[in-house]
Scaffold this active site. Sequence first.
Site, PDB file in Angstrom:
ATOM      1  N   ASP A 196       0.037  -9.423  -1.392  1.00  9.75           N
ATOM      2  CA  ASP A 196      -0.267  -8.305  -0.514  1.00  9.75           C
ATOM      3  C   ASP A 196      -0.283  -9.087   0.898  1.00  9.75           C
ATOM      4  O   ASP A 196      -0.526  -8.867   1.644  1.00  9.75           O
ATOM      5  CB  ASP A 196      -0.559  -7.370  -0.929  1.00  9.75           C
ATOM      6  CG  ASP A 196      -0.068  -6.805  -2.430  1.00  9.75           C
ATOM      7  OD1 ASP A 196       0.743  -6.223  -1.784  1.00  9.75           O
ATOM      8  OD2 ASP A 196      -0.709  -6.369  -3.187  1.00  9.75           O
TER       9      ASP A 196
ATOM     10  N   ASP B 116       7.694  -3.287  -2.943  1.00  8.95           N
ATOM     11  CA  ASP B 116       6.966  -3.395  -1.688  1.00  8.95           C
ATOM     12  C   ASP B 116       6.526  -4.327  -0.976  1.00  8.95           C
ATOM     13  O   ASP B 116       6.532  -4.784  -0.238  1.00  8.95           O
ATOM     14  CB  ASP B 116       5.776  -3.280  -2.357  1.00  8.95           C
ATOM     15  CG  ASP B 116       5.370  -1.903  -3.605  1.00  8.95           C
ATOM     16  OD1 ASP B 116       6.152  -1.769  -4.480  1.00  8.95           O
ATOM     17  OD2 ASP B 116       4.117  -1.396  -3.869  1.00  8.95           O
TER      18      ASP B 116
HETATM   19  N1  GLY Z   1       1.619  -1.820  -2.703  1.00 10.14           N
HETATM   20  C1  GLY Z   1       1.275  -0.859  -3.779  1.00 10.14           C
HETATM   21  C2  GLY Z   1       1.736   0.502  -2.973  1.00 10.14           C
HETATM   22  O1  GLY Z   1       2.229   0.690  -2.294  1.00 10.14           O
HETATM   23  O2  GLY Z   1       0.717   1.491  -3.676  1.00 10.14           O
END
Ligand code: GLY
Length: 411
Positions: free
Chosen positions: A118, A183
């Site tokens: 992330d 994501d």
């Molecule tokens: N990237 C994690 C979410 O969208 O919850």
Amino acid sequence: MRNKINYCSILLVCCCIMSLSACSNSKNEFIQENIDFAVQQTQLMLKQTGEPTGKNYPRTMNDKGKLVTTSMYDWTPGFFPGSLWYLYELTGDKNWLEEAEKWTHSLEPLKTFTGHHDLGFMMYCSYGNALRLAPKPEYKDILIESAESLSTRFSENTQMIKSWNYRKAWNDTTEWFYPVIVDNMMNLEMLFAATKLSGNQKYYNIAVAHANTTLKNHIREDFGTYHVVDFDTITGATLDRATCQGFSDNSTWSRGQAWMMYGYTMMYRETQDPVYLETAVALTDFYMKHLPEDLVPLWDFNVGEPGYVPEGKSYAVQFQEKLKDASAAAIACSALFELDEYVPQKSYGELAIKMLESLATPKYRAELGTTTNFLLMHSVGSIPHKAEIDKPLVYADYYFLEALVRFKNRK
Ligand code: GLY
């Protein structure tokens, strides 16, 4: 006769000008009213958080109505600084610049973080906006180092950046050694920036390889998406297609779909490869087909439908309420403003405006001083994890403000 025609034409032109100017007045009023609200609400939020400590990044509200914050090592610390940057962009007020810088600088230690994928969210929403709006020489090296850290999670065998480290699926038997989630498309934007800043093509190539492998493996024939795909670390073969935050393995999690729409639109901007644009359009058209009247989607498009069965330890096994997810709507709305620039004939911009208007109604926008000072209500973090169910979320607010910026700048 000629005089009559001239008179009619002049009248028509005047009417058009008047209605255009009424439109633009109502656009300006809408934007200003939302800025005024966001400014006041975020000032209250800052009173609540105090100065950044490395452990107090706003994330959500708990069941007791108290603010929940996280440490910088969670996936969401970049969104609050990013929102402060958007408030600076929307107002030009130097107080917001000061706050944005303070909260952004507090994240510098993350530039060497390699614990999960992330880093793009963490460092690009913060430092990426900082570089864009008030550049300082050190931002360049911080972003390049962050991209280098993210790149350590890329493998030649899989042609992907690994999202998470080892974990089990909800059935508690399937093991994931190389899970990659949709994501992850959002983390690629920082890699493109790093290539522009450093001249090193490596980051660009990783972003393209990752997007191409995602295109082959995470998208179904109908352009719905799988949340998680697990890969063999040696051969790169696909081992499992499943969900972690969606309703069931074969369902489409609406926020995941929104990340993909945004991600492939960004890929087109950065590469001009028409395949990415076609993909963004097809993903968007799937998303639009599943929207309810108020344009804020269910948290998963298939929740409770026959043929979609949650598994094992997922809380979705017992909790099947058809809740909305305002965060998915905010992300999709922002993506649509950009996609509209590349395919104006699809009227995505008009749809984005309606989405933004819907999010700004009292149904979704918090009242001043409530909802622990987040901007939007009614998001869903993760029902399978029994977490953040029908709550505000800091990333819903971030993409709401980004969409407001994009609407303001729209020609
Ligand atoms: N990237 C994690 C979410 O969208 O919850």
